[in-house]
Design a protein around this motif. Structure first.
Motif, PDB file in Angstrom:
ATOM      1  N   ASN A 198       0.819  -1.210   0.000  1.00  0.00           N
ATOM      2  CA  ASN A 198       0.000   0.000   0.000  1.00  0.00           C
ATOM      3  C   ASN A 198       0.855   1.263   0.000  1.00  0.00           C
ATOM      4  N   ILE A 199       1.935   1.257   0.775  1.00  0.00           N
ATOM      5  CA  ILE A 199       2.800   2.442   0.842  1.00  0.00           C
ATOM      6  C   ILE A 199       3.475   2.687  -0.504  1.00  0.00           C
ATOM      7  N   PHE A 200       4.040   1.639  -1.110  1.00  0.00           N
ATOM      8  CA  PHE A 200       4.693   1.821  -2.408  1.00  0.00           C
ATOM      9  C   PHE A 200       3.688   2.203  -3.485  1.00  0.00           C
ATOM     10  N   GLY A 201       2.482   1.623  -3.435  1.00  0.00           N
ATOM     11  CA  GLY A 201       1.435   2.010  -4.372  1.00  0.00           C
ATOM     12  C   GLY A 201       1.055   3.473  -4.214  1.00  0.00           C
ATOM     13  N   GLY A 202       0.961   3.938  -2.961  1.00  0.00           N
ATOM     14  CA  GLY A 202       0.649   5.347  -2.710  1.00  0.00           C
ATOM     15  C   GLY A 202       1.732   6.276  -3.208  1.00  0.00           C
ATOM     16  N   ILE A 203       2.986   5.883  -3.009  1.00  0.00           N
ATOM     17  CA  ILE A 203       4.102   6.710  -3.495  1.00  0.00           C
ATOM     18  C   ILE A 203       4.063   6.798  -5.018  1.00  0.00           C
ATOM     19  N   ILE A 204       3.802   5.684  -5.679  1.00  0.00           N
ATOM     20  CA  ILE A 204       3.743   5.684  -7.151  1.00  0.00           C
ATOM     21  C   ILE A 204       2.590   6.554  -7.640  1.00  0.00           C
ATOM     22  N   ILE A 205       1.432   6.463  -6.984  1.00  0.00           N
ATOM     23  CA  ILE A 205       0.289   7.287  -7.392  1.00  0.00           C
ATOM     24  C   ILE A 205       0.588   8.767  -7.170  1.00  0.00           C
ATOM     25  N   ILE A 206       1.242   9.088  -6.053  1.00  0.00           N
ATOM     26  CA  ILE A 206       1.577  10.488  -5.767  1.00  0.00           C
ATOM     27  C   ILE A 206       2.565  11.025  -6.799  1.00  0.00           C
ATOM     28  N   ILE A 207       3.546  10.211  -7.175  1.00  0.00           N
ATOM     29  CA  ILE A 207       4.562  10.661  -8.141  1.00  0.00           C
ATOM     30  C   ILE A 207       3.975  10.741  -9.554  1.00  0.00           C
ATOM     31  N   ASP A 208       3.249   9.698  -9.978  1.00  0.00           N
ATOM     32  CA  ASP A 208       2.712   9.660 -11.350  1.00  0.00           C
ATOM     33  C   ASP A 208       1.529  10.598 -11.554  1.00  0.00           C
ATOM     34  N   LYS A 209       0.739  10.833 -10.540  1.00  0.00           N
ATOM     35  CA  LYS A 209      -0.458  11.682 -10.611  1.00  0.00           C
ATOM     36  C   LYS A 209      -1.359  11.302 -11.787  1.00  0.00           C
ATOM     37  N   PRO A 210      -1.873  10.049 -11.798  1.00  0.00           N
ATOM     38  CA  PRO A 210      -2.732   9.652 -12.913  1.00  0.00           C
ATOM     39  C   PRO A 210      -4.107  10.330 -12.888  1.00  0.00           C
ATOM     40  N   PHE A 211      -4.500  10.889 -11.761  1.00  0.00           N
ATOM     41  CA  PHE A 211      -5.765  11.611 -11.658  1.00  0.00           C
ATOM     42  C   PHE A 211      -5.614  12.729 -10.644  1.00  0.00           C
ATOM     43  N   GLN A 212      -6.535  13.693 -10.724  1.00  0.00           N
ATOM     44  CA  GLN A 212      -6.480  14.857  -9.842  1.00  0.00           C
ATOM     45  C   GLN A 212      -7.764  14.937  -9.040  1.00  0.00           C
ATOM     46  N   ILE A 213      -7.728  15.726  -7.985  1.00  0.00           N
ATOM     47  CA  ILE A 213      -8.896  15.890  -7.135  1.00  0.00           C
ATOM     48  C   ILE A 213     -10.059  16.409  -7.979  1.00  0.00           C
ATOM     49  N   GLY A 214     -11.199  15.744  -7.843  1.00  0.00           N
ATOM     50  CA  GLY A 214     -12.385  16.108  -8.611  1.00  0.00           C
ATOM     51  C   GLY A 214     -12.643  15.176  -9.781  1.00  0.00           C
ATOM     52  N   ASP A 215     -11.646  14.408 -10.211  1.00  0.00           N
ATOM     53  CA  ASP A 215     -11.836  13.467 -11.319  1.00  0.00           C
ATOM     54  C   ASP A 215     -12.767  12.337 -10.890  1.00  0.00           C
ATOM     55  N   LYS A 216     -13.576  11.854 -11.819  1.00  0.00           N
ATOM     56  CA  LYS A 216     -14.429  10.683 -11.587  1.00  0.00           C
ATOM     57  C   LYS A 216     -13.636   9.461 -12.034  1.00  0.00           C
ATOM     58  N   ILE A 217     -13.405   8.537 -11.087  1.00  0.00           N
ATOM     59  CA  ILE A 217     -12.595   7.350 -11.391  1.00  0.00           C
ATOM     60  C   ILE A 217     -13.295   6.098 -10.870  1.00  0.00           C
ATOM     61  N   GLN A 218     -12.872   4.960 -11.404  1.00  0.00           N
ATOM     62  CA  GLN A 218     -13.352   3.684 -10.922  1.00  0.00           C
ATOM     63  C   GLN A 218     -12.147   2.839 -10.532  1.00  0.00           C
ATOM     64  N   ILE A 219     -12.154   2.375  -9.290  1.00  0.00           N
ATOM     65  CA  ILE A 219     -11.097   1.490  -8.784  1.00  0.00           C
ATOM     66  C   ILE A 219     -11.782   0.215  -8.333  1.00  0.00           C
ATOM     67  N   GLY A 220     -11.539  -0.854  -9.051  1.00  0.00           N
ATOM     68  CA  GLY A 220     -12.220  -2.108  -8.744  1.00  0.00           C
ATOM     69  C   GLY A 220     -13.715  -1.940  -8.927  1.00  0.00           C
ATOM     70  N   SER A 221     -14.480  -2.227  -7.895  1.00  0.00           N
ATOM     71  CA  SER A 221     -15.940  -2.086  -7.967  1.00  0.00           C
ATOM     72  C   SER A 221     -16.408  -0.736  -7.434  1.00  0.00           C
ATOM     73  N   HIS A 222     -15.470   0.131  -7.057  1.00  0.00           N
ATOM     74  CA  HIS A 222     -15.821   1.436  -6.482  1.00  0.00           C
ATOM     75  C   HIS A 222     -15.690   2.532  -7.537  1.00  0.00           C
ATOM     76  N   TYR A 223     -16.774   3.319  -7.681  1.00  0.00           N
ATOM     77  CA  TYR A 223     -16.782   4.436  -8.610  1.00  0.00           C
ATOM     78  C   TYR A 223     -17.127   5.691  -7.827  1.00  0.00           C
ATOM     79  N   GLY A 224     -16.409   6.769  -8.104  1.00  0.00           N
ATOM     80  CA  GLY A 224     -16.738   8.009  -7.438  1.00  0.00           C
ATOM     81  C   GLY A 224     -15.760   9.114  -7.764  1.00  0.00           C
ATOM     82  N   GLU A 225     -15.941  10.222  -7.066  1.00  0.00           N
ATOM     83  CA  GLU A 225     -15.090  11.399  -7.256  1.00  0.00           C
ATOM     84  C   GLU A 225     -13.858  11.267  -6.376  1.00  0.00           C
TER      85      GLU A 225
END
Length: 171
Positions: free
Chosen positions: A120-147
């Motif tokens: 989880n920590i390494f995944g969080g670091i990668i997401i923070i560095i890569d910034k694949p989405f920004q606050i306010g974006d609508k995304i789906q992660i697994g079965s969860h969809y939301g802002e």
């Protein structure tokens, strides 16, 4: 001859068990157990005193209250590990090979237990560095969809269309 072989084998086994029992009683004698109980009681009293002092200090310093109160569990863990290590090494004095084997086993167990945490920590670091989405974006992660509302080292937070806050592990 079979009877004498069996009798001598039994005598050897009894002698070996007797020496093991004697060695075990050397480790766990009454004075050692009493000293261990005294150290446990003193450690408990010491930790109650230190926790109380840190709590009072945290209440008086508004700026660092959360930091000081968050430090209390760390102090407890460090003191208990130190007390237990002292009791094992200074009082019971096991062979060094046993201490090393136990330490290695604990290290492997902690490594396996922390595996998901590190993912989880390494995944969080990668997401923070890569910034694949920004606050306010609508995304789906697994079965969860939301802002997307925020990212931490351990999880990503989403607000679903039904206005529920969902934390999804970063792994």
């Amino acid at each position: 001859t079979i009877l004498t072989d069996t009798t001598s084998a039994n005598e050897g086994l009894i002698a070996e068990m007797s020496s093991q029992t004697q060695a075990l009683s050397d480790y766990f004698s009454l004075p050692k157990i009493l000293i261990t109980l005294l150290i446990i009681a003193l450690t408990y009293i010491f930790l109650r005193l230190v926790s109380g002092l840190l709590t009072v200090w945290g209440e008086r310093t508004i700026r660092h209250r959360v930091t000081i109160k968050g430090f209390i569990p760390v102090v407890r863990i460090v003191v208990w590990i130190g007390a237990i290590s002292f009791m094992i090494v200074a009082i019971f004095r096991p062979p060094m090979a046993s201490v090393l084997a136990l330490s290695a086993s604990i290290g492997v167990a902690v490594g396996f237990a922390a595996q998901d945490l590190l993912k989880n920590i390494f995944g969080g670091i990668i997401i923070i560095i890569d910034k694949p989405f920004q606050i306010g974006d609508k995304i789906q992660i697994g079965s969860h969809y939301g802002e997307f509302t925020g990212i931490g080292l351990m999880s990503t937070r989403l607000v679903t269309p039904s206005d529920n806050l969902v934390s999804v592990p970063n792994a």
